[in-house]
Scaffold this active site. Structure first.
Site, short mmCIF file in Angstrom:
data_model
loop_
_atom_site.label_atom_id
_atom_site.label_comp_id
_atom_site.label_asym_id
_atom_site.label_seq_id
_atom_site.Cartn_x
_atom_site.Cartn_y
_atom_site.Cartn_z
CD GLN A 109 -2.92 -0.98 0.42
OE1 GLN A 109 -3.49 0.11 -0.13
NE2 GLN A 109 -3.48 -2.10 -0.04
CD GLN A 153 2.81 9.61 -2.20
OE1 GLN A 153 2.84 10.99 -1.84
NE2 GLN A 153 2.72 9.30 -3.29
CB SER A 154 8.54 6.44 -1.89
OG SER A 154 7.84 6.83 -2.92
NE ARG A 155 6.31 -0.19 1.86
CZ ARG A 155 5.16 -0.15 1.45
NH1 ARG A 155 4.54 1.00 0.90
NH2 ARG A 155 4.24 -1.15 0.88
CG LEU A 156 11.10 7.67 1.20
CD1 LEU A 156 11.41 9.18 0.51
CD2 LEU A 156 12.50 7.06 1.96
#
Length: 217
Positions: free
Chosen positions: A13, A193-196
């Site tokens: 997700q 977002q973007s696993r950041l």
């Protein structure tokens, strides 16, 4: 590759609902937790007070289970349980524990590390007597974590005690009561977002103050 493995590897997700920065949080992690918990309540999440409790005995073998938060303040985070359960026995040998709240609808986690101790008998008694009578009887019936022959053994004992205490006050068993987890570190995790992801951590500096740091996701 099996179909199931392929599905699992592609489950993901994107987190977009919010962000968390050092300037947004309060100076005290307990008040920050209170703020997030109120938002979890406002979002009508299912059992927002459900938290994972991780313990380990002297063998250092970890175990985890879900318990329910029943109070929090500057002293710590409170839940109630059977002192003779598997977790109770581990806690008696090793007071270092961890808690985890996960609120997926808000894309948030709260991780808590600290030490645990029993609440006073008076506090445990007060809470026990505030519980529904069926729950009180359940505490008497269940020798938590002990082996049962079958389900009927449990239900027969419950029916027996329901009759015994039909018109009586249910006594709090000596082996049942509250715990308070006194935090030394609390992490607030906000999915991004973007696993950041945002990870803001409070570390206990002394009895009164906390140091706030950001961790890499």
């Amino acid at each position: 590759m099996t179909i199931e493995k392929e599905i699992l590897e592609n489950l993901r997700q994107e987190y977009r609902s919010a962000k968390l920065s050092e300037k947004d949080v309060t100076a005290n992690p307990v008040s920050q937790f209170g703020k997030w918990f109120k938002e979890a309540l406002a979002a009508n999440l299912y059992e927002p007070n459900a938290m994972t409790l991780a313990t380990a005995g002297i063998d250092r073998k970890p175990s985890a289970r879900i318990v329910l938060l029943k109070g929090h303040d500057e002293k710590g985070f409170v839940f109630f349980s059977n002192y003779l359960s598997a977790k109770g026995k581990e806690i008696a040998k090793n007071p270092a524990v961890a808690l985890l709240f996960y609120w997926p609808e808000l894309e948030r986690q709260v991780r808590i590390e600290g030490t645990i101790e029993k609440l006073s008998k008076e506090e445990s008694e007060r809470y026990f007597q505030s519980r529904p009578k069926a729950s009180q009887i359940g505490a008497l019936v269940s020798q938590q974590s002990q082996i049962l022959e079958n389900r009927a053994e449990l239900e027969n004992k419950w029916n027996e005690l329901e009759t015994v205490y039909a018109d009586k006050k249910v006594p709090k068993p000596a082996y049942w009561g509250g715990y308070v987890v006194k935090p030394t570190e609390i992490e607030f995790w906000q999915g991004r977002q973007s696993r950041l992801h945002d990870r803001i951590v409070y570390k206990k500096a002394d009895k009164q103050t906390w140091k706030i740091v950001r961790l890499a996701p």
